[in-house]
Design a protein around this motif. Structure first.
Motif, PDB file in Angstrom:
ATOM      1  N   PHE A   1       0.805  -1.236   0.000  1.00 25.79           N
ATOM      2  CA  PHE A   1       0.000   0.000   0.000  1.00 25.79           C
ATOM      3  C   PHE A   1       0.833   1.279   0.000  1.00 25.79           C
ATOM      4  N   GLU A   2       2.123   1.165  -0.264  1.00 25.11           N
ATOM      5  CA  GLU A   2       2.978   2.348  -0.261  1.00 25.11           C
ATOM      6  C   GLU A   2       2.740   3.257  -1.472  1.00 25.11           C
ATOM      7  N   ASN A   3       2.027   2.761  -2.486  1.00 27.31           N
ATOM      8  CA  ASN A   3       1.737   3.586  -3.666  1.00 27.31           C
ATOM      9  C   ASN A   3       0.527   4.494  -3.475  1.00 27.31           C
ATOM     10  N   PHE A   4      -0.087   4.436  -2.286  1.00 29.83           N
ATOM     11  CA  PHE A   4      -1.276   5.238  -2.021  1.00 29.83           C
ATOM     12  C   PHE A   4      -0.992   6.226  -0.898  1.00 29.83           C
ATOM     13  N   ASP A   5      -1.733   7.344  -0.917  1.00 31.48           N
ATOM     14  CA  ASP A   5      -1.532   8.372   0.102  1.00 31.48           C
ATOM     15  C   ASP A   5      -2.876   8.964   0.507  1.00 31.48           C
ATOM     16  N   GLY A   6      -3.529   8.303   1.449  1.00 27.71           N
ATOM     17  CA  GLY A   6      -4.793   8.809   1.976  1.00 27.71           C
ATOM     18  C   GLY A   6      -5.937   8.813   0.996  1.00 27.71           C
ATOM     19  N   LEU A   7      -6.044   7.759   0.166  1.00 26.97           N
ATOM     20  CA  LEU A   7      -7.140   7.660  -0.795  1.00 26.97           C
ATOM     21  C   LEU A   7      -8.380   7.093  -0.111  1.00 26.97           C
ATOM     22  N   LEU A   8      -9.402   7.927   0.087  1.00 32.52           N
ATOM     23  CA  LEU A   8     -10.674   7.469   0.641  1.00 32.52           C
ATOM     24  C   LEU A   8     -11.507   6.896  -0.488  1.00 32.52           C
ATOM     25  N   THR A   9     -11.824   5.614  -0.423  1.00 32.20           N
ATOM     26  CA  THR A   9     -12.503   4.963  -1.531  1.00 32.20           C
ATOM     27  C   THR A   9     -13.201   3.686  -1.072  1.00 32.20           C
ATOM     28  N   THR A  10     -14.282   3.368  -1.757  1.00 35.32           N
ATOM     29  CA  THR A  10     -14.924   2.068  -1.572  1.00 35.32           C
ATOM     30  C   THR A  10     -14.503   1.097  -2.676  1.00 35.32           C
TER      31      THR A  10
ATOM     32  N   LEU B   1      -7.007   3.805   1.543  1.00 33.15           N
ATOM     33  CA  LEU B   1      -5.780   3.181   1.073  1.00 33.15           C
ATOM     34  C   LEU B   1      -4.644   4.181   1.258  1.00 33.15           C
ATOM     35  N   GLY B   2      -3.552   3.729   1.851  1.00 36.99           N
ATOM     36  CA  GLY B   2      -2.456   4.647   2.128  1.00 36.99           C
ATOM     37  C   GLY B   2      -2.687   5.450   3.387  1.00 36.99           C
ATOM     38  N   ALA B   3      -3.413   4.890   4.347  1.00 35.15           N
ATOM     39  CA  ALA B   3      -3.596   5.562   5.639  1.00 35.15           C
ATOM     40  C   ALA B   3      -2.247   5.641   6.359  1.00 35.15           C
ATOM     41  N   ASN B   4      -2.060   6.680   7.161  1.00 33.27           N
ATOM     42  CA  ASN B   4      -0.794   6.804   7.885  1.00 33.27           C
ATOM     43  C   ASN B   4      -0.955   7.034   9.385  1.00 33.27           C
ATOM     44  N   ASN B   5      -2.210   6.939   9.880  1.00 31.92           N
ATOM     45  CA  ASN B   5      -2.415   7.154  11.312  1.00 31.92           C
ATOM     46  C   ASN B   5      -3.764   6.579  11.735  1.00 31.92           C
ATOM     47  N   ARG B   6      -3.750   5.670  12.694  1.00 30.65           N
ATOM     48  CA  ARG B   6      -4.981   5.157  13.271  1.00 30.65           C
ATOM     49  C   ARG B   6      -4.791   4.894  14.760  1.00 30.65           C
ATOM     50  N   VAL B   7      -5.748   5.361  15.572  1.00 33.47           N
ATOM     51  CA  VAL B   7      -5.779   5.062  16.997  1.00 33.47           C
ATOM     52  C   VAL B   7      -6.629   3.815  17.176  1.00 33.47           C
TER      53      VAL B   7
ATOM     54  N   GLY C   1       4.944   3.495   7.699  1.00 35.58           N
ATOM     55  CA  GLY C   1       4.479   3.599   6.324  1.00 35.58           C
ATOM     56  C   GLY C   1       2.979   3.442   6.184  1.00 35.58           C
ATOM     57  N   ALA C   2       2.547   3.337   4.933  1.00 39.01           N
ATOM     58  CA  ALA C   2       1.120   3.345   4.597  1.00 39.01           C
ATOM     59  C   ALA C   2       0.490   1.969   4.778  1.00 39.01           C
ATOM     60  N   PHE C   3      -0.839   1.973   4.975  1.00 36.37           N
ATOM     61  CA  PHE C   3      -1.595   0.733   5.141  1.00 36.37           C
ATOM     62  C   PHE C   3      -3.028   0.972   4.703  1.00 36.37           C
ATOM     63  N   ALA C   4      -3.831  -0.079   4.680  1.00 38.99           N
ATOM     64  CA  ALA C   4      -5.262   0.038   4.379  1.00 38.99           C
ATOM     65  C   ALA C   4      -6.033   0.064   5.695  1.00 38.99           C
ATOM     66  N   ALA C   5      -7.087   0.886   5.756  1.00 40.04           N
ATOM     67  CA  ALA C   5      -7.830   1.038   7.007  1.00 40.04           C
ATOM     68  C   ALA C   5      -9.317   1.179   6.738  1.00 40.04           C
ATOM     69  N   GLY C   6     -10.111   0.625   7.653  1.00 45.10           N
ATOM     70  CA  GLY C   6     -11.549   0.804   7.599  1.00 45.10           C
ATOM     71  C   GLY C   6     -11.969   1.948   8.501  1.00 45.10           C
ATOM     72  N   ALA C   7     -13.225   2.348   8.377  1.00 45.89           N
ATOM     73  CA  ALA C   7     -13.769   3.421   9.220  1.00 45.89           C
ATOM     74  C   ALA C   7     -14.924   2.859  10.029  1.00 45.89           C
ATOM     75  N   GLY C   8     -14.784   2.878  11.359  1.00 47.89           N
ATOM     76  CA  GLY C   8     -15.850   2.334  12.189  1.00 47.89           C
ATOM     77  C   GLY C   8     -15.983   0.841  11.955  1.00 47.89           C
ATOM     78  N   ILE C   9     -17.226   0.376  11.918  1.00 41.71           N
ATOM     79  CA  ILE C   9     -17.486  -1.038  11.648  1.00 41.71           C
ATOM     80  C   ILE C   9     -17.552  -1.214  10.140  1.00 41.71           C
TER      81      ILE C   9
ATOM     82  N   ASP D   1      -1.993  -4.433   6.538  1.00 37.25           N
ATOM     83  CA  ASP D   1      -0.770  -4.114   5.809  1.00 37.25           C
ATOM     84  C   ASP D   1      -0.106  -5.408   5.352  1.00 37.25           C
ATOM     85  N   ASN D   2       0.784  -5.263   4.369  1.00 36.45           N
ATOM     86  CA  ASN D   2       1.574  -6.388   3.860  1.00 36.45           C
ATOM     87  C   ASN D   2       0.715  -7.609   3.538  1.00 36.45           C
ATOM     88  N   LEU D   3      -0.278  -7.386   2.685  1.00 40.58           N
ATOM     89  CA  LEU D   3      -1.105  -8.481   2.191  1.00 40.58           C
ATOM     90  C   LEU D   3      -0.233  -9.429   1.377  1.00 40.58           C
ATOM     91  N   GLN D   4      -0.309 -10.727   1.670  1.00 41.80           N
ATOM     92  CA  GLN D   4       0.455 -11.730   0.925  1.00 41.80           C
ATOM     93  C   GLN D   4      -0.485 -12.799   0.398  1.00 41.80           C
TER      94      GLN D   4
END
Length: 209
Positions: free
Chosen positions: A39-48, A67-73, A84-92, A176-179
């Protein structure tokens, strides 16, 4: 004699095949050649989605996915954002990754939001060609509440390549690091094929004799 030859071939195949479908917690369980999505090729892309995150890999997610999230609590599971960047969901919600070629094993380094007083699980599921769930598991990731970028590898392996997609569902899921395994045979697979051809040749020779 022919029965003994075919029995030996069957045992050789069984020895190299995965023992059974399973939830795995170590990336080394993906025993075939693997490809990595970081996910390092993305930078805060909000998308479904759908969005191609790598050749042959398509992402879809629920509203608010990034895609390309850089901060999650992550509550009692600490924070992500230092490596680095990762993929993240919002809420449930769900993060899903689909593959152009069927795979026998797939997983990722993951975590989710946690509350000490109320256990929360992540649901990891794989789907077949018909978009039906072929296997699903619940898993609660527990990491240091003061830690950064801690998590757990979670994946699913199958006895045959029948996985079309994998999804991670839960509260505040991060991935992150999907294999995933690819179709490139390892040397032992070539050895098995050579053994099989040799045994079949021996059977044919005996029949001609």
């Amino acid at each position: 004699m022919n029965k003994q030859i075919f029995a030996a071939l069957g045992l050789a195949v069984a020895a190299l095949a995965p023992a059974q479908a399973a939830l795995v917690t170590d990336a080394s369980a993906l025993t075939l050649s693997t490809a990595l999505v970081d996910f390092e090729n993305f930078d805060g892309l909000l998308t479904t989605g759908p969005v191609a995150v790598a050749p042959g890999v398509i992402f879809t997610g629920d509203l608010g996915s990034e895609l390309g999230a850089n901060n999650r609590v992550l509550g009692e599971n600490g924070m992500w954002g230092a490596n680095g960047a990762f993929a993240a969901g919002a809420g449930i919600g769900e993060l899903r990754f689909s593959f152009a070629a069927l795979t026998a094993g797939v997983g990722a380094f993951v975590n989710h939001y946690a509350i000490a007083s109320f256990p929360l699980n992540m649901v990891v599921s794989v789907y077949g060609d018909n978009n039906q769930i072929i296997e699903t598991h619940n898993f609660s990731v527990v990491t240091d509440p003061f830690g950064y970028n801690e998590g757990q590898f979670l994946g699913i392996t199958r006895a045959s390549a029948d996985i079309r997609s994998i999804s991670f569902k839960g509260v505040g899921v991060v991935v992150d690091n999907l294999q995933f395994t690819t179709a490139v045979p390892e040397p032992q697979s070539y050895a098995l094929m050579a053994l099989g051809l040799g045994l079949l040749a021996a059977v044919a020779k005996r029949r001609r004799a």
